[in-house]
Design a protein around this motif. Structure first.
Motif, short mmCIF file in Angstrom:
data_model
loop_
_atom_site.label_atom_id
_atom_site.label_comp_id
_atom_site.label_asym_id
_atom_site.label_seq_id
_atom_site.Cartn_x
_atom_site.Cartn_y
_atom_site.Cartn_z
N THR A 230 -4.84 82.72 58.28
CA THR A 230 -5.21 82.07 59.55
C THR A 230 -5.59 80.61 59.42
N VAL A 231 -5.17 79.94 58.37
CA VAL A 231 -5.36 78.49 58.28
C VAL A 231 -4.10 77.83 58.81
N PHE A 232 -4.24 76.96 59.81
CA PHE A 232 -3.07 76.37 60.44
C PHE A 232 -2.70 75.08 59.73
N ASP A 233 -2.12 75.25 58.56
CA ASP A 233 -1.54 74.13 57.84
C ASP A 233 -0.13 73.91 58.37
N LEU A 234 0.69 73.21 57.62
CA LEU A 234 2.04 72.93 58.09
C LEU A 234 2.83 74.20 58.34
N TYR B 46 2.86 69.86 64.33
CA TYR B 46 3.37 69.67 62.96
C TYR B 46 2.58 68.58 62.24
N LEU B 47 2.25 67.53 62.95
CA LEU B 47 1.46 66.46 62.35
C LEU B 47 0.08 66.96 61.95
N SER B 48 -0.55 67.74 62.82
CA SER B 48 -1.85 68.31 62.51
C SER B 48 -1.78 69.23 61.29
N GLY B 49 -0.76 70.07 61.24
CA GLY B 49 -0.58 70.96 60.08
C GLY B 49 -0.28 70.19 58.81
N LEU C 273 -1.43 67.22 58.04
CA LEU C 273 -2.69 66.66 57.55
C LEU C 273 -3.56 67.73 56.90
N VAL C 274 -3.57 68.94 57.48
CA VAL C 274 -4.35 70.03 56.89
C VAL C 274 -3.78 70.39 55.52
N THR C 275 -2.47 70.40 55.39
CA THR C 275 -1.84 70.68 54.10
C THR C 275 -2.25 69.65 53.05
N LEU C 276 -2.24 68.38 53.43
CA LEU C 276 -2.66 67.34 52.49
C LEU C 276 -4.12 67.52 52.09
N GLN C 277 -4.97 67.90 53.04
CA GLN C 277 -6.38 68.13 52.72
C GLN C 277 -6.54 69.28 51.74
N ILE C 278 -5.85 70.38 51.99
CA ILE C 278 -5.97 71.54 51.12
C ILE C 278 -5.49 71.22 49.71
N VAL C 279 -4.31 70.63 49.61
CA VAL C 279 -3.75 70.32 48.29
C VAL C 279 -4.59 69.27 47.57
N SER D 31 8.28 79.86 70.68
CA SER D 31 9.59 79.38 71.16
C SER D 31 10.76 80.25 70.72
N TYR D 32 10.60 81.01 69.62
CA TYR D 32 11.68 81.77 69.01
C TYR D 32 12.89 80.87 68.71
N ASP D 33 12.59 79.64 68.37
CA ASP D 33 13.63 78.68 68.03
C ASP D 33 13.65 78.53 66.51
N PHE D 34 14.80 78.83 65.90
CA PHE D 34 14.90 78.84 64.44
C PHE D 34 14.72 77.46 63.83
N GLN D 35 14.92 76.41 64.63
CA GLN D 35 14.77 75.07 64.06
C GLN D 35 13.33 74.78 63.66
N ALA D 36 12.38 75.62 64.07
CA ALA D 36 11.00 75.45 63.64
C ALA D 36 10.91 75.49 62.12
N TYR D 37 11.61 76.43 61.51
CA TYR D 37 11.57 76.55 60.05
C TYR D 37 12.44 75.50 59.37
N ILE D 38 13.48 75.06 60.04
CA ILE D 38 14.32 74.00 59.46
C ILE D 38 13.52 72.71 59.35
N TRP D 39 12.78 72.36 60.40
CA TRP D 39 11.97 71.14 60.34
C TRP D 39 10.86 71.26 59.30
N ALA D 40 10.27 72.45 59.17
CA ALA D 40 9.24 72.64 58.14
C ALA D 40 9.83 72.46 56.75
N ALA D 41 11.01 73.01 56.52
CA ALA D 41 11.65 72.86 55.22
C ALA D 41 11.96 71.39 54.92
#
Length: 275
Positions: free
Chosen positions: A223-227, A61-64, A66-72, A238-248
């Motif tokens: 295929t860009v691995f941003d956040l 998540y931290l890597s993504g 940083l990639v998001t900040l670079q893109i934006v 993981s099929y764990d729904f909290q993945a999207y909760i943390w992203a939000a």
């Protein structure tokens, strides 16, 4: 305290009590649901802040992030540079400049960012031979560069319209006063008109930054691995729904921080204005 009527000196009668209409009841019910949902979300995040999922995937998540900040950041910077000549061309009286600029803005504001990204990412392969001939294929075969290219063109169109509207908002007398002082149009534009226009454009620019931040999730589709890309990968493993909760939550945190920062910048730059 009920104020007195200055004409008669008599106190005003108290306002009649508000009745519990259907609309008012519905509003209170919806507000209660929002409060309960917010409290549940905070509780859920609190009990899962040290969960195995978070401990395993927080580096991704931290890597993504940083990639998001670079893109934006890069897209907004390149778009800001491109928006100045585009806005100048849009405001020009020469149709050879104004018409192409109008078509550029019309296309990129009238089509979805997702479609524009697909056109660049998938369409570049159609012109592989031509791009290789000019030495650009090494860039366009990279998804990250295609995303930067598409996002920069998209935001440059929006920023050009924001800037053009802000420039037109500057009184015409500023141009006439500069001409009376013997200043040429180039100096007048960059030293007098543009600084005033940027103050007017501050709020729309802030909205554009927030829209670009949220729209950057499109990069994950190519295929860009941003956040959001790391979020999709974490969920697929993981099929764990909290993945999207943390992203939000992270996106919400970013937007709120940007909003507060932009409010402080706007207050600082407009402190001399009477509000």
């Amino acid at each position: 305290m009920i104020s007195a009527n200055p004409a008669t000196g008599l106190k005003r009668p108290p306002a009649p009590p508000r009745g519990w209409t259907k609309t008012r009841i519905l509003g209170h019910v919806l507000m209660a649901l929002w409060i309960v949902s917010g409290a549940w979300l905070l509780y859920y995040l609190a009990i899962n802040v040290a969960s195995p999922f978070v401990l395993k995937y927080w580096p991704e998540y931290l890597s993504g992030f940083l990639v998001t900040l670079q893109i934006v950041g890069l897209s907004l910077l390149i778009g800001a540079v491109l928006s100045v000549p585009i806005a100048a061309a849009r405001a020009s009286k020469w149709w050879l400049l104004s018409k192409p600029a109008y078509c550029f803005v019309y296309f990129f504001r009238g089509t979805p960012l997702l479609a524009q990204t697909f056109l660049v990412y998938y369409g570049a392969g159609t012109f592989q031979a031509q791009l290789e001939a000019v030495g650009l294929w090494g860039l366009f075969r990279e998804a990250w560069f295609c995303v930067i290219f598409a996002f920069s063109l998209n935001t440059s169109a929006y920023q050009a319209e924001i800037l053009r509207g802000a420039i037109q908002n500057v009184p015409r007398g500023q141009w006439e006063g500069a001409a009376a002082l013997g200043l040429n149009k180039q100096v007048t534009f960059f030293k007098i008109i543009l600084p005033q226009a940027l103050i007017v454009a501050l709020r729309p620019y802030g909205n554009e930054i927030i829209l670009m931040l949220k729209g950057s999730a499109i990069a994950a589709i190519v295929t860009v691995f941003d956040l959001f890309g790391e979020t999709r990968r974490a969920y697929s493993r993981s099929y764990d729904f909290q993945a999207y909760i943390w992203a939000a939550v992270i996106y919400l945190f970013l937007v709120e921080m940007l909003r507060r920062l932009w409010d402080k910048i706007e207050a600082r730059l407009t402190r001399h204005l009477i509000r």
